[in-house]
Design an enzyme around this catalytic site. Structure first.
Site, PDB file in Angstrom:
ATOM      1  CB  CYS A  45      -0.924  -0.006   1.210  1.00 41.81           C
ATOM      2  SG  CYS A  45      -1.948   1.475   1.352  1.00 41.81           S
ATOM      3  N   GLY A 186     -11.008  -2.476 -13.798  1.00 40.86           N
ATOM      4  CA  GLY A 186     -11.265  -2.275 -12.380  1.00 40.86           C
ATOM      5  C   GLY A 186     -10.595  -1.012 -11.877  1.00 40.86           C
ATOM      6  CB  ILE A 188      -5.642  -1.628 -10.002  1.00 39.28           C
ATOM      7  CG1 ILE A 188      -5.773  -1.939  -8.513  1.00 39.28           C
ATOM      8  CG2 ILE A 188      -4.161  -1.537 -10.384  1.00 39.28           C
ATOM      9  CD1 ILE A 188      -5.172  -3.271  -8.105  1.00 39.28           C
ATOM     10  CG  HIS A 447     -24.624  26.679   1.955  1.00 34.33           C
ATOM     11  ND1 HIS A 447     -24.980  25.908   0.876  1.00 34.33           N
ATOM     12  CD2 HIS A 447     -24.675  27.985   1.542  1.00 34.33           C
ATOM     13  CE1 HIS A 447     -25.243  26.699  -0.154  1.00 34.33           C
ATOM     14  NE2 HIS A 447     -25.068  27.966   0.223  1.00 34.33           N
TER      15      HIS A 447
END
EC number: 1.8.1.4
Length: 474
Positions: A45, A186, A188, A447
């Site tokens: 990762c 997908g 990746i 907001h």
């Protein structure tokens, strides 16, 4: 004779499952040894996946925004890509900084870190073979397995190691290929394809199934696909790669599908068709740890394997292969080791595709609800009615909720749009807490922000939101 050491807890793998497990256990007073083949902690990762890709996707988004400014009256000269400097920035200033941070955390907690490949000798012993130096034998009382996963590249496509890339090779930015084929639609493939397209490559995507991102609802994918069809050279779905061959001028690819070119030539090919658990070389059988037919480690609700003192978390412990899932499992495993009443029972695991626009969802999807016959009501708020989206000139987004028809309990949340990866956690919390739509609509949102779209979407469960008229039911 190999050196022999002992530890209370052995953690194999220093990715987003392994190093948090080591730190949690050390915080509880355990003597912990963390073993990983890479001398840079953080696993796939951090070093070869999530983090470098997100750094590059941030740059890709900035390039898109700068180009879009021309329509708003602000012009810049075209970008000059210094690939070596870009590569150095990602590896040193992003990845390196986080590597250093994890190393400092393990040192401060007293975690012993060993660099090498661990293989089981028996249920309480592993051999650690370092890349440099002599191997050692490590005895342990308890173990948490977090070996992660590896990209899959079919052997028939491994025709040129320099031109056929997996995700690891693609993120090294060795070059900018003029023509890049991405096999696999997908997350990746689309994320990396987005990076290379922004940097100047002509990107073609081939997906065997009938749509991109097959796990996501089609209404969430539609805005992304529309944008990618403008930025990519081509996208072919329902298309199979029949052959991949090395040629003098590049990689020749033969396609099979409706209305697709039979043969195309590319400079490089990224294979992004999935990942497999990294369990094959651990000698798990010698420890008595059982795996399924796909190589995933079998675990129970406490992440305990078939051997009571050995646990497993992360990609190798089953899908989905997501870093945040691994980190959450690590906490469960450590708490279970300590005898606490912990169990892996998430109601929602968020998924995020960090393309531009981003896609995020959690809980029940509309596709899943229809397939399983689960009663549900779908609420949708288009970002054309969001003041903040208009100010950003990004009104292609959509926020939707799936709720129970009677109670209005939130079953699922899905969003597509700029920055939705940072917004999905509110939806996850709502699902985990058993919230109903009124809980969301009565939560005052600032907001102008994109987060307001969740509040206004929830209003639709009770008639109409302020900015989207909907006839009230009798």
């Amino acid at each position: 004779m190999a050196e022999t050491r002992s530890t209370q807890l052995l953690v194999i793998g220093a990715g987003p499952g392994g190093y948090p497990a080591a730190l949690h256990a050390a915080d509880r007073g355990w003597a912990v040894t963390l073993v990983d083949e890479d001398n840079r902690l953080g696993g796939v990762c951090l070093n070869r996946g999530c983090i470098p890709s997100k750094a590059l996707l941030h740059i890709a988004r900035l390039l898109h925004e700068v180009r879009a400014l021309a329509e708003q009256g602000v012009r810049f000269e075209g970008p000059q890509i210094d690939l070596e400097r870009l590569r150095s920035y990602v590896q040193k200033q992003v990845v390196g900084r986080l590597n250093s941070g994890i190393a400092q955390l393990t040192k401060a907690r007293g975690v012993q870190v060993l660099t090498g490949h661990a293989t089981f000798l028996d249920p309480h012993t592993v051999r650690v073979r370092p890349s440099v130096g002599e191997e050692l034998t490590l005895r342990f009382e308890h173990c948490i397995l977090a070996p992660g996963s590896l990209p899959v590249v079919p052997s028939a496509w491994q025709v040129d190691p320099q031109r056929i890339w997996d995700s690891t090779a693609a993120l090294q930015l060795s070059c900018l290929p003029p023509r890049l084929l991405v096999i696999g639609g997908g997350y990746i493939g689309l994320e990396i394809g987005t990076v290379y397209a922004a940097l100047g490559s002509q990107v073609t995507v081939v997906e065997a199934l009938d749509g991109l991102l097959p796990l996501a609802d089609r209404d969430l994918v539609a805005p992304l696909e529309k944008r990618l069809r403008r930025e990519f050279a081509a996208i072919y779905v329902n298309t199979r790669v029949a052959s991949v061959q090395a040629a003098e001028e590049g990689i020749a690819v033969t396609l099979e599908g409706r209305d697709v070119p039979e043969r195309l030539l590319f400079d490089h090919v990224l294979v992004a068709v999935g990942r497999r658990p990294n369990t094959a070389h651990l000698n798990l059988d010698k420890a008595g740890v059982q795996v399924d037919e796909r190589g995933y480690i079998r675990v129970d609700a406490q992440r305990r394997t078939s051997v009571p003192h050995i646990y497993a978390v992360g990609d190798a412990a089953g899908e989905p292969g997501l870093a945040h899932k691994a980190t959450a499992e690590a906490r469960v495993a450590v708490e279970a080791l300590l005898g606490e009443p912990a169990a892996w029972q998430p109601r929602a695991i968020p998924a995020v595709v960090f393309t531009d626009p981003e896609i995020a969802w959690a809980g029940l999807t509309e596709k899943q609800a229809q397939a399983e016959g689960i009663p549900h009501e779908v609420l949708k708020f288009p970002w054309t009615a969001s003041g903040r989206a208009v100010t950003l000139d990004r009104t292609e987004g959509l926020t939707k909720l799936l709720v129970e028809p009677d109670s209005k309990r939130i079953l699922g949340v899905g969003m597509v749009g700029v920055g939705v990866g940072d917004m999905i956690a509110e939806g996850v919390l709502a699902i985990e807490m058993g919230a109903v739509a009124r809980d969301l609509l009565e939560t005052i949102h600032p907001h102008p922000t994109l987060s307001e779209t969740l509040m206004e979407c929830a209003e639709l469960a009770y008639g109409a939101s302020v900015h989207i008229a909907r006839p009230k039911r009798s």
